[in-house]
Design a protein around this motif. Structure first.
Motif, mmCIF file in Angstrom:
data_model
loop_
_atom_site.group_PDB
_atom_site.id
_atom_site.type_symbol
_atom_site.label_atom_id
_atom_site.label_comp_id
_atom_site.label_asym_id
_atom_site.label_seq_id
_atom_site.Cartn_x
_atom_site.Cartn_y
_atom_site.Cartn_z
ATOM 1 N N GLU A 78 34.255 13.215 -5.088
ATOM 2 C CA GLU A 78 35.630 13.293 -4.592
ATOM 3 C C GLU A 78 35.600 12.941 -3.107
ATOM 4 O OE1 GLU A 78 39.233 14.132 -3.044
ATOM 5 O OE2 GLU A 78 37.588 15.457 -2.434
ATOM 6 N N ILE A 79 36.506 12.086 -2.663
ATOM 7 C CA ILE A 79 36.379 11.479 -1.340
ATOM 8 C C ILE A 79 36.413 12.499 -0.211
ATOM 9 C CG2 ILE A 79 38.845 10.941 -1.136
ATOM 10 C CD1 ILE A 79 35.828 8.882 0.202
ATOM 11 N N ASN A 80 37.283 13.492 -0.267
ATOM 12 C CA ASN A 80 37.358 14.473 0.816
ATOM 13 C C ASN A 80 36.098 15.326 0.885
ATOM 14 O OD1 ASN A 80 40.271 14.112 1.817
ATOM 15 N ND2 ASN A 80 40.541 14.338 -0.392
ATOM 16 N N GLU A 81 35.550 15.675 -0.278
ATOM 17 C CA GLU A 81 34.307 16.437 -0.314
ATOM 18 C C GLU A 81 33.141 15.579 0.184
ATOM 19 O OE1 GLU A 81 33.852 17.847 -4.282
ATOM 20 O OE2 GLU A 81 35.613 19.176 -4.208
ATOM 21 N N LEU A 82 33.148 14.311 -0.193
ATOM 22 C CA LEU A 82 32.094 13.395 0.255
ATOM 23 C C LEU A 82 32.087 13.265 1.773
ATOM 24 C CD1 LEU A 82 29.967 11.120 -0.207
ATOM 25 C CD2 LEU A 82 31.900 9.538 -0.460
ATOM 26 N N MET A 83 33.265 13.074 2.361
ATOM 27 C CA MET A 83 33.336 12.834 3.794
ATOM 28 C C MET A 83 33.076 14.092 4.610
ATOM 29 S SD MET A 83 33.631 9.674 3.516
ATOM 30 C CE MET A 83 33.658 9.236 5.253
ATOM 31 N N ALA A 84 33.188 15.257 3.983
ATOM 32 C CA ALA A 84 32.896 16.503 4.685
ATOM 33 C C ALA A 84 31.420 16.634 5.029
ATOM 34 C CB ALA A 84 33.340 17.699 3.837
ATOM 35 N N CYS A 85 30.567 15.872 4.327
ATOM 36 C CA CYS A 85 29.133 15.904 4.625
ATOM 37 C C CYS A 85 28.559 14.489 4.613
ATOM 38 C CB CYS A 85 28.383 16.788 3.622
ATOM 39 S SG CYS A 85 28.553 16.258 1.900
ATOM 40 N N PHE A 86 29.367 13.527 5.056
ATOM 41 C CA PHE A 86 28.973 12.124 4.898
ATOM 42 C C PHE A 86 27.725 11.780 5.709
ATOM 43 C CE2 PHE A 86 29.101 7.536 5.586
ATOM 44 C CZ PHE A 86 29.231 7.108 4.269
ATOM 45 N N ALA A 119 34.055 1.281 3.161
ATOM 46 C CA ALA A 119 34.921 1.515 1.999
ATOM 47 C C ALA A 119 35.266 2.996 1.872
ATOM 48 C CB ALA A 119 34.235 1.021 0.730
ATOM 49 N N CYS A 120 34.296 3.866 2.172
ATOM 50 C CA CYS A 120 34.553 5.303 2.090
ATOM 51 C C CYS A 120 35.595 5.734 3.124
ATOM 52 C CB CYS A 120 33.257 6.078 2.297
ATOM 53 S SG CYS A 120 32.092 5.972 0.918
ATOM 54 N N PHE A 121 35.479 5.254 4.339
ATOM 55 C CA PHE A 121 36.450 5.608 5.372
ATOM 56 C C PHE A 121 37.837 5.042 5.040
ATOM 57 C CE2 PHE A 121 32.824 6.908 7.854
ATOM 58 C CZ PHE A 121 33.328 7.835 8.759
ATOM 59 N N ASP A 122 37.875 3.831 4.507
ATOM 60 C CA ASP A 122 39.156 3.237 4.108
ATOM 61 C C ASP A 122 39.811 4.089 3.022
ATOM 62 O OD1 ASP A 122 41.142 0.985 3.907
ATOM 63 O OD2 ASP A 122 40.238 0.766 1.919
ATOM 64 N N LEU A 123 39.029 4.482 2.022
ATOM 65 C CA LEU A 123 39.562 5.298 0.929
ATOM 66 C C LEU A 123 40.003 6.666 1.436
ATOM 67 C CD1 LEU A 123 40.134 5.638 -2.079
ATOM 68 C CD2 LEU A 123 37.755 6.405 -2.369
ATOM 69 N N TRP A 124 39.258 7.244 2.337
ATOM 70 C CA TRP A 124 39.591 8.552 2.910
ATOM 71 C C TRP A 124 40.959 8.502 3.600
ATOM 72 C CZ3 TRP A 124 36.403 11.228 7.359
ATOM 73 C CH2 TRP A 124 36.635 12.606 7.330
#
Length: 412
Positions: A78-86, A119-124
């Protein structure tokens, strides 16, 4: 409004654009093909994350193959969970035990990491329904730091120090938000491509000024240095004494030749001389900087990772930092290097392999949230027609993008 968005699959695309009539040419890359190794993150929602890494065509397919291998680290997240510990995930991808030997932290694998990260930052940002710049400047300082891989930097910047730097800059953040009204000043790098005739260079300089650009760049590095000096004088005489003029050698010179030609170019009062020699040769840049002072050096377009940037910043030979989020490991490492650069009091003026699409967001973050001086951002117009939301320039200034995401969506 923030959405719960799960990454179902990551896929790559090899997209190439052949430039015409000498556009994009420099002393080393004479027949450029502007190419993107694209990472597309398909999700359980009607949104996709789009990431870009920049190449000149050859080997673009290899970057795509590396993307297809590395996306396993983020699929199902899940993108928000991923970016919390990216930061941890980024480190795991960079240190993949089967691919790390090919770098480490440079080349094909690192470019693939750039595309995936972007891509992750764009999706976030799309999941939150905001432009990337707004996502970044609104994030808590610790949340920004959690996206960073600070390994091998502990001797100059720890996690706690990164958080502290952001907290200190936050105290005056509101004063710098006026840039969201004025826009971010650009400079025209398409004035003097290497293969352009003198007449074309003069014509382009006049055109750039008419469009509001008061800073412009000329490609140098000719086999005949007199050509470089002549064309540099032409741009200075055309643009006038008040214009800001940079020259870019694209690594063409060895150290003795760099000293010779840089001395000859002093008479046009260059704002900087860019990539004068081999990007791995820190000692040569140190020697050159001493020889040609007070002329300043710009570099970063071909520096692959935060460790090399750290070494250049420690050397004192980097006067302008041209880190490119499509060359290092994406937006995460870009922010890391921006923080390092702030600590060493070196301004960040990015190279724009993305044609300024993503970097227009990042320089706003650098200025507002880190406290970097807002100088200007490189502008290259050649791929504008291929983006869904191309950059907007008015009177020489990048206008602040309003669409959700990182402005990296390409037309089908």
């Amino acid at each position: 409004m923030e959405k719960t968005v799960v990454i179902k699959k990551g896929v790559s695309s090899d997209i190439q654009f052949r430039l015409k009539d000498g556009a994009g040419s420099d002393a080393v890359h004479t027949t450029p093909i502007y190419a993107y190794a694209v990472c597309k993150l398909q999700t359980d929602r009607a949104i996709e994350g789009i990431g870009l890494a920049f190449t000149l065509g050859g080997g673009n397919n290899l970057v795509c193959q590396a993307i297809d291998y590395l996306v396993k680290y983020i699929e199902g997240k899940e993108i928000n969970e991923l970016m919390a510990c990216f930061g941890q995930v980024s480190k795991a991808m960079a240190d993949d035990p089967n691919l790390r030997w090919l770098g480490p932290h440079k080349g094909v694998v690192h470019l693939a990491l750039a595309s995936i990260t972007n891509a992750c930052f764009d999706l976030w940002a799309k999941a939150k329904g905001v432009p990337l710049w707004k996502l970044l400047i609104d994030l808590p300082d610790r949340s920004i730091a959690n996206t960073l891989d600070l390994s091998y930097l502990e001797d100059v910047m720890t996690f706690d120090e990164a958080v502290s730097m952001l907290e200190q800059a936050a105290a005056s953040k509101d004063k710098r938000k006026s840039i969201l009204t004025t826009g971010y000043q650009g400079y025209d790098t398409s004035v003097g491509w290497f293969n352009y005739s003198d007449e074309k260079v003069g014509e382009n300089a006049r055109k750039a000024m008419a469009e509001g650009f008061m800073a412009m760049k000329l490609k140098v590095g000719s086999k005949d240095p007199h050509r470089d000096v002549r064309r540099a004088r032409l741009v200075r005489e055309t643009a006038g004494d008040e214009a800001i003029i940079m020259v870019d050698a694209n690594q063409q010179w060895n150290l003795p030749k760099a000293i010779e030609v840089c001395q000859a170019l002093k008479h046009i009062n260059p704002f900087w001389i860019e990539e004068p020699t081999h990007p791995d040769d820190i000692a040569a840049h140190v020697a050159l900087a001493k020889e040609i002072a007070p002329v300043r050096l710009a570099m970063g377009e071909h520096l692959p990772n935060r460790v090399i940037f750290k070494n250049y910043l420690q050397s004192g030979a980097m006067h302008f930092n041209q880190v490119d989020a499509l060359r290092v490991a994406g937006i995460s490492e870009f922010i890391t290097i921006s923080l390092l650069s702030k600590k060493f009091s070196v301004p960040v003026v990015p190279h724009v392999g993305d044609m300024g699409q993503i970097h227009q967001h990042l320089v706003l973050f650098n200025h507002i949230s880190i406290g970097h001086k807002a100088l200007f951002l490189e502008h290259i117009p050649h791929l504008k027609e291929h983006f869904v939301f191309p950059v907007k320039i008015k009177d020489g200034y990048y206008q602040v993008p309003q669409e959700p995401g990182a402005s990296s969506d390409l037309k089908q």
